[in-house]
Design an enzyme around this catalytic site. Sequence first.
Site, PDB file in Angstrom:
ATOM      1  CB  ALA A  84      69.732 -22.438  22.400  1.00 28.51           C
ATOM      2  CB  VAL A  85      73.975 -18.673  22.404  1.00 26.86           C
ATOM      3  CG1 VAL A  85      75.126 -18.135  23.251  1.00 26.86           C
ATOM      4  CG2 VAL A  85      74.499 -19.153  21.057  1.00 26.86           C
ATOM      5  CB  VAL A 138      66.630 -30.592  16.036  1.00 26.57           C
ATOM      6  CG1 VAL A 138      65.481 -30.940  16.966  1.00 26.57           C
ATOM      7  CG2 VAL A 138      66.751 -31.635  14.936  1.00 26.57           C
ATOM      8  CE  LYS A 183      79.513 -11.860  26.097  1.00 24.95           C
ATOM      9  NZ  LYS A 183      80.243 -12.648  27.132  1.00 24.95           N
ATOM     10  N   GLY A 240      76.161 -16.738  17.914  1.00 19.75           N
ATOM     11  CA  GLY A 240      75.156 -17.427  17.094  1.00 19.75           C
ATOM     12  C   GLY A 240      75.514 -17.440  15.623  1.00 19.75           C
ATOM     13  CE1 TYR A 272      59.781 -29.662  17.163  1.00 19.33           C
ATOM     14  CE2 TYR A 272      60.609 -29.442  14.920  1.00 19.33           C
ATOM     15  CZ  TYR A 272      60.721 -29.953  16.201  1.00 19.33           C
ATOM     16  OH  TYR A 272      61.800 -30.760  16.513  1.00 19.33           O
ATOM     17  CD  GLU A 300      64.266 -31.926  11.533  1.00 21.29           C
ATOM     18  OE1 GLU A 300      63.262 -31.483  12.110  1.00 21.29           O
ATOM     19  OE2 GLU A 300      64.558 -33.141  11.488  1.00 21.29           O
ATOM     20  CG  LEU A 355      64.783 -28.214   4.637  1.00 21.18           C
ATOM     21  CD1 LEU A 355      63.926 -29.404   4.246  1.00 21.18           C
ATOM     22  CD2 LEU A 355      64.223 -26.946   4.010  1.00 21.18           C
TER      23      LEU A 355
END
Length: 790
Positions: free
Chosen positions: A535-536, A532, A543, A546, A600, A530, A566
Amino acid sequence: MADSAGIQQGSPAVGAAGLVPAAPGAAGSEGSGAAGGSARIAAKKAQLRSSPRPKKLEKLGVYSSCKAEGACKCNGWKSQNPPPTPPQTDQQCSIVNLQEPCRSCSHTLGDHVTHLENVSEEEMNRLLGIVLDVEYLYTCVHKEEDADTKQVYFSLFKLLRKSILEMGKPVLQVQESPPFEKPSIEQGVNNFVQYKFSHLPSKERLTIMELAKMFLNQINYWQLETPSQRRQRVPTDDVAGYKVNYTRWLSYCNVPQFCDSLPRYETTQIFGRTLLRSVFTVMRKQLLEQARQEKDKLPPEKRTLILTHFPKFLSMLEEEVYSHSSPIWSQEFMVGATGGQIPIHTVISAPPVARPIYYSTSPVSVDQSTCGSPARKLASVLESNPVGEKRKASEPLHHEENKRPKVVGDIPMDLINEVMATISDPATIPETSLLSAHSARDEAARLEERRGVIEFHVIGNSLNQKPNKRILMWLVGLQNVFSHQLPRMPKEYITRLVFDPKHKTLSLIKDGRVIGGICFRMFPSQGFTEIVFCAVTSNEQVKGYGTHLMNHLKEYHIKHEILNFLTYADEYAIGYFKKQGFSKDIKVPKAKYVGYIKDYEGATLMGCELNPSIPYTEFSVIIKKQKEIIKKLIERKQAQIRKVYPGLSCFKDGVRQIPIESIPGIRETGWKPAGKSKELKDPDQLYSTLKTILQHVKSHQNAWPFMEPVKKTEAPGYYQVIRFPMDLKTMSERLKSRYYTTRKLFMADMQRIFTNCREYNAPESEYYKCANILEKFFYTKIKEAGLIEK
């Protein structure tokens, strides 16, 4: 990285020629002193062996039991006038008297050496070598302060002493003889080079081999720390197991470097991963530190190799050394179906020695994916990290290649290799601007990684180990990045998951600080992970970080044999995950993940299935190379058609159309008129037609050999002969996944089944006959369906 303590485990500069070991009991001493000690022993032996025979008898008499009548118990002749200390330079020239009595038993020197009267000069020289080894070990026993080491020296001293008395060869009386673990360190490093670098051009592969030889050479002459020193440095370690290996190392590898009357083995050939794990962390740190300190002394031609490529090589090897699932330590690695070794030349062998040979604990919370290094051509190779059990590559088996019959559509391997040789040269690959529309999303990030600007590390908190300050700082940095970039997520929740020992985070490090990461939790028993948080930091976006971050995560999971991701993505993240291969079509059965992953509200569940055959971090490079190959092949084909035909003038005369085959030169290009078959445009109609044909084929009485993939146990060496296996089960799976978008793809796979069968089996075999019968039946059904002309 654990710090070294106690013994200074060191050796001369990395890569230095003529590397010399330290003498027993001289751990941490300068290499020159160790070499001097070894040279002195050799000089003494040469001097003694060139002495007159009486002088040799006198020396051997000191270690020979008395043979006089009356069962004398004296075990060595002792001179009435012992030589002065230090001995005088003219001592050797003194006359030896065989009638001189022994100070202990009063019998003559001759009574102690009667058994040597008819012994050959060669045997006497051998015994004299043992004598000097005994004297050397006697000195070591008295000088050594460590109890474990002293005990080993004393045991070897008694063994050699006994060998002189019995005139035999020293044989260590042990429960287990070398090798002590399989595969050996040498074989493991061989496997590592094959596993990671077999795809490289020969020039770069030779550089990798040089690095591997350098590493093996360092281990063979590395001074192990004593068990007591290790106990102080790593209190939680299995010191008892280390002590066993330490004793073996002293007895079989270290002491025999100087006492050549003992059988000697190379450390890398008789020990395996257990010993390597116990020394690798400290050894790597000290080698790199020493290289940095002595960089000005290194030869210019060695400087780049040692300071740039060697650290990266060690980082990649470290990952395999401490990984629980690395394939390089499996005895099945590179082994064929028959259980024998595949006929491949050994990539590396340990550096030869001057005489015949009888031949930390790494923090669990840190798993280095890559490590930065200065930009070099080879650095890109060392960044390339093909992973996964199915990626074991081997050198081309040319003798098998020659036996392969030509399959329609195949391009000769000689031609491909020739084209690849031109493409492998960077000078012939057209540069792609990072601003170009054809540039891959992760290209800029990949170049920065090669230059050492960015690094990737899989890290996590641990409750079982002493906190690592650097790891804790990175975790705090990740918590800040996630909190700043995901403002709708509670900070307390982010902190709890980032520092949860069950979660790990692939961190992106730039200039020593965290600029991004992916937090995840692995569920090996359920077969998925999973994701969770992902982020960058905002000022480092757009750039390609990611994409490259996700590619590294895919590589990491393929290594750990987890092939499904997932994640719940909000409306802002769905686009990113789609670009990374995620979709709303979840491949993992619902029963596998319900109750395991966090739900979520307002987010979309997305999944991604990994292909273990794809090296994701280099995937865009591979596609680029494939395009170049096709381009080169087309250029070569065009160059073969030398004749230039005049343009068509018939259209000026009012002709509206002409048959294609009437165009001058069209047939010379390899063009053939298409059969009068209909290509089904409707995907659903094509799927239905192909499904019906496949069902008919599978139901045929001669289809039984082709129903499932060939098992290695049933067909020895099959996968060394057949490069592109195919079977009806695989075709069914491909059909179900809508892989067959044209009839040609379907027919090519089916034809591959028959071609492979006839290639591997003899014409008189039952399999060969089944292939012929089923092939005729298949083409009958294809014609009935109208996919080819009747």
